[in-house]
Design a protein around this motif. Structure first.
Motif, PDB file in Angstrom:
ATOM      1  N   CYS A   8       0.827  -1.204   0.000  1.00 54.02           N
ATOM      2  CA  CYS A   8       0.000   0.000   0.000  1.00 54.02           C
ATOM      3  C   CYS A   8       0.861   1.254   0.000  1.00 54.02           C
ATOM      4  O   CYS A   8       0.490   2.270  -0.585  1.00 54.02           O
ATOM      5  N   VAL A  58      -9.436  -9.646  -3.267  1.00 57.01           N
ATOM      6  CA  VAL A  58      -8.922  -8.490  -3.996  1.00 57.01           C
ATOM      7  C   VAL A  58      -7.490  -8.746  -4.456  1.00 57.01           C
ATOM      8  O   VAL A  58      -6.653  -9.242  -3.695  1.00 57.01           O
ATOM      9  N   ARG A  59      -7.246  -8.406  -5.705  1.00 59.25           N
ATOM     10  CA  ARG A  59      -5.879  -8.467  -6.242  1.00 59.25           C
ATOM     11  C   ARG A  59      -5.453  -7.052  -6.601  1.00 59.25           C
ATOM     12  O   ARG A  59      -6.199  -6.317  -7.246  1.00 59.25           O
ATOM     13  N   LEU A  60      -4.287  -6.667  -6.166  1.00 60.89           N
ATOM     14  CA  LEU A  60      -3.773  -5.325  -6.411  1.00 60.89           C
ATOM     15  C   LEU A  60      -2.490  -5.402  -7.214  1.00 60.89           C
ATOM     16  O   LEU A  60      -1.544  -6.083  -6.821  1.00 60.89           O
ATOM     17  N   THR A  70      -2.568 -10.260  -3.328  1.00 52.89           N
ATOM     18  CA  THR A  70      -3.982 -10.492  -3.069  1.00 52.89           C
ATOM     19  C   THR A  70      -4.256 -10.375  -1.573  1.00 52.89           C
ATOM     20  O   THR A  70      -3.381 -10.638  -0.748  1.00 52.89           O
ATOM     21  N   CYS A 128     -10.792   5.064  -3.476  1.00 54.75           N
ATOM     22  CA  CYS A 128     -11.179   3.905  -4.287  1.00 54.75           C
ATOM     23  C   CYS A 128     -12.555   3.389  -3.884  1.00 54.75           C
ATOM     24  O   CYS A 128     -13.426   3.156  -4.728  1.00 54.75           O
ATOM     25  N   THR A 201     -13.278  -4.246 -11.758  1.00 50.99           N
ATOM     26  CA  THR A 201     -11.893  -3.822 -11.970  1.00 50.99           C
ATOM     27  C   THR A 201     -11.834  -2.306 -11.905  1.00 50.99           C
ATOM     28  O   THR A 201     -12.551  -1.617 -12.631  1.00 50.99           O
ATOM     29  N   TYR A 209      -2.272   2.112 -10.865  1.00 48.39           N
ATOM     30  CA  TYR A 209      -2.480   0.816 -10.242  1.00 48.39           C
ATOM     31  C   TYR A 209      -3.862   0.303 -10.615  1.00 48.39           C
ATOM     32  O   TYR A 209      -4.730   1.052 -11.059  1.00 48.39           O
ATOM     33  N   LEU A 211      -7.037  -2.496  -9.322  1.00 53.73           N
ATOM     34  CA  LEU A 211      -7.648  -3.386  -8.343  1.00 53.73           C
ATOM     35  C   LEU A 211      -8.618  -4.318  -9.057  1.00 53.73           C
ATOM     36  O   LEU A 211      -9.479  -3.850  -9.813  1.00 53.73           O
ATOM     37  N   ILE A 213     -11.477  -6.917  -8.066  1.00 52.86           N
ATOM     38  CA  ILE A 213     -12.278  -7.265  -6.902  1.00 52.86           C
ATOM     39  C   ILE A 213     -13.258  -8.369  -7.300  1.00 52.86           C
ATOM     40  O   ILE A 213     -14.086  -8.189  -8.197  1.00 52.86           O
TER      41      ILE A 213
END
Length: 223
Positions: A8, A58-60, A70, A128, A201, A209, A211, A213
């Motif tokens: 983060c 969640v994948r970032l 994730t 977000c 997404t 970046y 995300l 979801i």
């Protein structure tokens, strides 16, 4: 130790240090007249009148830092999308954050100490969540256009221009461009029995970046 705090932190750094020109847009699209069909589409994604509880995977992805992680998240969405409460969990059940977010404010109930050292992290997370669930929604008075099997609604929220795309009656995308933000949301895998997408997404053009979801479960809370 979970890599989530470091992850983060890198997201915030990318958001601050990188930038991009917001999308060019044809102003005439926002001057088209609203229609009854457009109002119907906007009504189809109206907020629920009961609280919704959701569990997400969640994948970032942060390409500028070559990071791809994730984590899990629990979210409670209040009636009318008036506010939400979100809890992010990293590896081994480590809590990363616990935030209450409204359309114009955020309250931090918990922030991992590693995240707390990064100024503005709560605000970035809240941004977000706010854009995905609380604000920038289609409206009955939005301009309407149909082309190539997709219906578009063009609206505004403050100084942000919005384009919502609908296909087969389902909201499939929202694009936004403004002086201080540029982002896109795509919705996929709708569950007809629930009327919600199974995947979302969120791509932040300024923060560089993405995300992804995935909805694991959702249920209504009856009072």
């Amino acid at each position: 130790m979970s890599r989530l705090p470091l992850l983060c932190a890198c997201v915030l750094c990318c958001a601050v240090l990188s930038g991009c020109a917001h999308r060019g847009a044809n102003p005439a699209l926002w001057s088209l007249p609203p229609t009854a069909e457009g109002a119907r589409l906007a009504a189809s994604v109206a907020p629920s009148d009961v609280p919704l509880l959701m569990w997400h995977s969640v994948r970032l992805s942060v390409p500028c830092r070559r990071l791809d992680e994730t984590f899990n998240g629990a979210l409670r969405l209040e009636p009318g999308n008036s506010s939400l409460r979100a809890v992010g969990m990293g590896g081994f059940g480590l809590k990363a954050f616990d935030l209450k977010v409204t359309p114009d404010s955020a309250e931090t109930h918990y922030l991992n100490p590693g995240l707390g050292r990064m100024r503005g992290m709560s605000e970035r997370i809240a941004f977000c969540l706010r854009r995905i669930w609380l604000t920038c929604r289609p409206g009955a008075g939005d301009s309407f256009r149909a082309a190539d099997g997709t219906a578009y609604l063009y609206g505004r929220e403050g100084d942000v221009l919005l384009e919502h795309g609908f296909r087969d009656g389902w909201l499939v995308s929202t694009k936004a461009a403004g002086p201080s933000e540029s982002w896109e949301i795509t919705y996929d895998g709708y569950l007809p029995e629930r009327g919600v997408p199974s995947s979302i997404t969120f791509t932040d053009g300024r923060g560089n970046y993405t995300l992804w979801i995935r909805l694991v479960s959702q249920w209504q809370e009856h009072r």
